[in-house]
Write a protein that holds these residues in place. Structure first.
Motif, PDB file in Angstrom:
ATOM      1  N   GLN A 216       0.838  -1.199   0.000  1.00 48.77           N
ATOM      2  CA  GLN A 216       0.000   0.000   0.000  1.00 48.77           C
ATOM      3  C   GLN A 216       0.878   1.256   0.000  1.00 48.77           C
ATOM      4  O   GLN A 216       2.005   1.241   0.498  1.00 48.77           O
ATOM      5  CB  GLN A 216      -0.890   0.012   1.238  1.00 48.77           C
ATOM      6  N   GLY A 217       0.323   2.321  -0.536  1.00 46.64           N
ATOM      7  CA  GLY A 217       1.044   3.588  -0.596  1.00 46.64           C
ATOM      8  C   GLY A 217       1.023   4.323   0.737  1.00 46.64           C
ATOM      9  O   GLY A 217       0.353   3.917   1.688  1.00 46.64           O
TER      10      GLY A 217
ATOM     11  N   GLY B 219      -0.127   5.653   6.051  1.00 49.38           N
ATOM     12  CA  GLY B 219       0.024   6.783   6.968  1.00 49.38           C
ATOM     13  C   GLY B 219       1.433   6.919   7.514  1.00 49.38           C
ATOM     14  O   GLY B 219       1.676   7.748   8.405  1.00 49.38           O
ATOM     15  N   TYR B 220       2.375   6.117   7.002  1.00 46.46           N
ATOM     16  CA  TYR B 220       3.740   6.170   7.514  1.00 46.46           C
ATOM     17  C   TYR B 220       4.491   7.389   6.976  1.00 46.46           C
ATOM     18  O   TYR B 220       4.240   7.852   5.858  1.00 46.46           O
ATOM     19  CB  TYR B 220       4.502   4.913   7.107  1.00 46.46           C
ATOM     20  N   VAL B 221       5.468   7.845   7.766  1.00 44.26           N
ATOM     21  CA  VAL B 221       6.401   8.860   7.266  1.00 44.26           C
ATOM     22  C   VAL B 221       7.307   8.183   6.242  1.00 44.26           C
ATOM     23  O   VAL B 221       7.359   6.949   6.160  1.00 44.26           O
ATOM     24  CB  VAL B 221       7.235   9.476   8.422  1.00 44.26           C
ATOM     25  N   ALA B 222       8.052   8.983   5.479  1.00 44.61           N
ATOM     26  CA  ALA B 222       8.795   8.448   4.332  1.00 44.61           C
ATOM     27  C   ALA B 222       9.795   7.375   4.756  1.00 44.61           C
ATOM     28  O   ALA B 222       9.927   6.332   4.103  1.00 44.61           O
ATOM     29  CB  ALA B 222       9.507   9.583   3.600  1.00 44.61           C
ATOM     30  N   LYS B 223      10.505   7.612   5.856  1.00 40.11           N
ATOM     31  CA  LYS B 223      11.529   6.646   6.275  1.00 40.11           C
ATOM     32  C   LYS B 223      10.888   5.299   6.646  1.00 40.11           C
ATOM     33  O   LYS B 223      11.392   4.230   6.265  1.00 40.11           O
ATOM     34  CB  LYS B 223      12.306   7.187   7.477  1.00 40.11           C
ATOM     35  N   CYS B 224       9.785   5.363   7.378  1.00 43.61           N
ATOM     36  CA  CYS B 224       9.115   4.114   7.791  1.00 43.61           C
ATOM     37  C   CYS B 224       8.500   3.400   6.599  1.00 43.61           C
ATOM     38  O   CYS B 224       8.425   2.176   6.577  1.00 43.61           O
ATOM     39  CB  CYS B 224       8.055   4.415   8.842  1.00 43.61           C
ATOM     40  N   GLN B 225       8.043   4.174   5.611  1.00 40.47           N
ATOM     41  CA  GLN B 225       7.502   3.547   4.394  1.00 40.47           C
ATOM     42  C   GLN B 225       8.608   2.797   3.660  1.00 40.47           C
ATOM     43  O   GLN B 225       8.379   1.714   3.131  1.00 40.47           O
ATOM     44  CB  GLN B 225       6.890   4.628   3.482  1.00 40.47           C
ATOM     45  N   ARG B 226       9.810   3.336   3.665  1.00 34.36           N
ATOM     46  CA  ARG B 226      10.950   2.636   3.047  1.00 34.36           C
ATOM     47  C   ARG B 226      11.296   1.381   3.841  1.00 34.36           C
ATOM     48  O   ARG B 226      11.606   0.339   3.265  1.00 34.36           O
ATOM     49  CB  ARG B 226      12.169   3.569   2.972  1.00 34.36           C
ATOM     50  N   ASP B 227      11.253   1.491   5.170  1.00 39.52           N
ATOM     51  CA  ASP B 227      11.509   0.312   6.012  1.00 39.52           C
ATOM     52  C   ASP B 227      10.456  -0.768   5.763  1.00 39.52           C
ATOM     53  O   ASP B 227      10.762  -1.964   5.734  1.00 39.52           O
ATOM     54  CB  ASP B 227      11.508   0.698   7.493  1.00 39.52           C
ATOM     55  N   LEU B 228       9.202  -0.328   5.601  1.00 38.64           N
ATOM     56  CA  LEU B 228       8.110  -1.272   5.328  1.00 38.64           C
ATOM     57  C   LEU B 228       8.351  -1.989   4.008  1.00 38.64           C
ATOM     58  O   LEU B 228       8.211  -3.217   3.916  1.00 38.64           O
ATOM     59  CB  LEU B 228       6.778  -0.510   5.291  1.00 38.64           C
ATOM     60  N   LYS B 229       8.730  -1.216   3.002  1.00 42.01           N
ATOM     61  CA  LYS B 229       8.989  -1.804   1.683  1.00 42.01           C
ATOM     62  C   LYS B 229      10.094  -2.842   1.770  1.00 42.01           C
ATOM     63  O   LYS B 229       9.966  -3.960   1.243  1.00 42.01           O
ATOM     64  CB  LYS B 229       9.399  -0.688   0.706  1.00 42.01           C
TER      65      LYS B 229
END
Lengths: 75, 184
Positions: free
Chosen positions: A43-44, A49-59
């Motif tokens: 998901q985007g 709702g993640y900040v950019a750094k956490c979205q990268r960690d999630l990916k």
């Protein structure tokens, strides 16, 4: 020109979620599955709702789990 | 310079069924061969894979924390890639070993620890051949049913024809009898 909402394309940035309290780990499959769509896509940021750094960690965590066969690539 | 790595290895369940310690020694022995210092190594889980890997539906996961010089890592990874017992391997650099990990690893070293036997359905089923057999069986069944229906239909068709013939014979006999009586 596209009309943007009150808070712009990314929504209200003040309500962003971080992963500081619970770091994302590829072994925690139950948590990671919550951030997949019905077709197994990641998901985007608008949805997670993640900040950019956490979205990268999630990916990264999801891609590691997929490589090890813990999560599906599709479906 | 050595770095702490977290390594996750997918081990073939066939090797685990034979001997868990031998399967574990394949991993730890390879790591030590390349100059690694193993801090912990334990069975993380045994689970069904999201997709088949090397024709296996299930695998046992081994989680290790070790230190290894950076220059030895590519050779170590290559050796794991060539090993048939190891289905997949992943090594990532970490800052520190989690506190709970040492306790869990020590619990596995105790005498009470018994590795549960993996389920038998770890090999990928050859679905296309089975489906083909089923379809051929179904086809044979359908053919047999069709033949039965045909034979029934033929018999049902034959019966009325015989009846009609018998009726026709009766009618001719009656007519002949009537003609004979008129002549008399």
């Amino acid at each position: 020109m596209a009309i943007k909402g009150k808070f712009g394309r990314r929504g209200n940035q003040r309500n962003r979620r971080t992963c500081d309290d619970q770091p994302l780990d590829y072994k925690d499959v139950e948590t990671l599955e919550k951030f997949l769509t019905a077709y197994g896509q990641i998901q985007g940021r608008r949805r997670t709702g993640y900040v950019a750094k956490c979205q990268r960690d999630l990916k990264l965590a999801i891609k590691r789990a997929r490589f090890l066969g813990l999560m599906p690539f599709v479906g | 310079m050595t770095t702490i790595y977290e390594g996750m290895f997918l081990i073939d369940n066939a090797a685990v069924r034979e001997d868990w310690n031998a399967a574990k020694t394949i991993i730890t022995g390879t790591l030590e061969k390349h100059g690694a210092t193993i801090h912990t190594a334990r069975r993380w889980d045994e689970r069904r894979l999201a997709y088949p890997i090397k024709k296996r539906n299930r695998a046992t996961f081994l989680l290790t924390y070790f230190e290894i010089p950076g220059e030895n890592v590519p050779a170590m990874r290559r050796e794991f890639e060539l090993n048939d017992t190891v289905l997949r391997n992943l090594q990532i650099a970490v800052d520190a070993i989690p506190e709970s990990e040492t306790e869990l690893a020590q619990a596995e070293l105790s005498d009470d620890f018994v590795v549960p036997a993996p389920p038998e359905d770890d090999a990928v089923d050859e679905k296309p051949s089975e489906e083909g057999e089923e379809s051929s069986e179904d086809g044979e069944k359908a053919k047999a049913e069709g033949d039965e229906k045909k034979s029934e239909g033929e018999s049902s068709e034959e019966k009325p024809s015989e009846e009609t013939k018998a009726e026709a014979d009766d009618e001719t006999k009656q007519k002949e009898g009537a003609a004979a009586s008129e002549e008399n």
